[in-house]
Design a protein around this motif. Structure first.
Motif, mmCIF file in Angstrom:
data_model
loop_
_atom_site.group_PDB
_atom_site.id
_atom_site.type_symbol
_atom_site.label_atom_id
_atom_site.label_comp_id
_atom_site.label_asym_id
_atom_site.label_seq_id
_atom_site.Cartn_x
_atom_site.Cartn_y
_atom_site.Cartn_z
ATOM 1 N N SER A 188 -65.073 -4.269 10.327
ATOM 2 C CA SER A 188 -64.430 -5.560 10.586
ATOM 3 C C SER A 188 -62.969 -5.363 10.974
ATOM 4 N N HIS A 189 -62.450 -6.346 11.670
ATOM 5 C CA HIS A 189 -61.048 -6.324 12.064
ATOM 6 C C HIS A 189 -60.154 -6.230 10.835
ATOM 7 N N ASP A 190 -60.495 -6.974 9.779
ATOM 8 C CA ASP A 190 -59.701 -6.955 8.550
ATOM 9 C C ASP A 190 -59.649 -5.567 7.931
ATOM 10 N N GLU A 191 -60.785 -4.868 7.919
ATOM 11 C CA GLU A 191 -60.813 -3.508 7.371
ATOM 12 C C GLU A 191 -59.905 -2.576 8.169
ATOM 13 N N MET A 224 -57.336 -3.401 10.000
ATOM 14 C CA MET A 224 -55.945 -3.791 9.791
ATOM 15 C C MET A 224 -55.427 -3.290 8.447
ATOM 16 N N LYS A 225 -56.253 -3.344 7.398
ATOM 17 C CA LYS A 225 -55.841 -2.832 6.085
ATOM 18 C C LYS A 225 -55.555 -1.341 6.166
ATOM 19 N N ARG A 257 -52.348 -0.730 8.610
ATOM 20 C CA ARG A 257 -51.188 -1.603 8.452
ATOM 21 C C ARG A 257 -49.892 -0.804 8.350
#
Length: 84
Positions: free
Chosen positions: A70-73, A75-76, A79
């Protein structure tokens, strides 16, 4: 949006760049882009056999949803580099 408006918007963005080195980079990118499109380059033909094989493997792997991230993964994980 029609072609004239799109070109106008691109020109406005270019006009706003004052950094000479950035303009040189942009000129190189645009020249490469125009050159490649004017001769109908098929990037597949320009790839090595290893690159083609890796691309085919990646395409096959992407068909399995368990390989998706996922995009969130992402980004984490990255970051720390984006916040610099």
């Amino acid at each position: 949006m029609n072609a004239v408006k799109l070109k106008s918007g691109i020109l406005e963005m270019v006009i706003s760049i004052d950094d000479l080195e950035s303009l040189r980079e942009l000129k190189t990118l645009v020249a490469d882009f125009v050159g490649n499109h004017s001769r109908d380059v098929d990037y597949w033909d320009e790839m090595s056999e290893v690159e083609r094989t890796e691309l085919e493997v990646a395409i096959e792997e992407s068909k399995d949803e368990s390989n998706h991230v996922s995009h969130d993964e992402v980004m984490k994980k990255y970051r720390k580099w984006l916040d610099k």
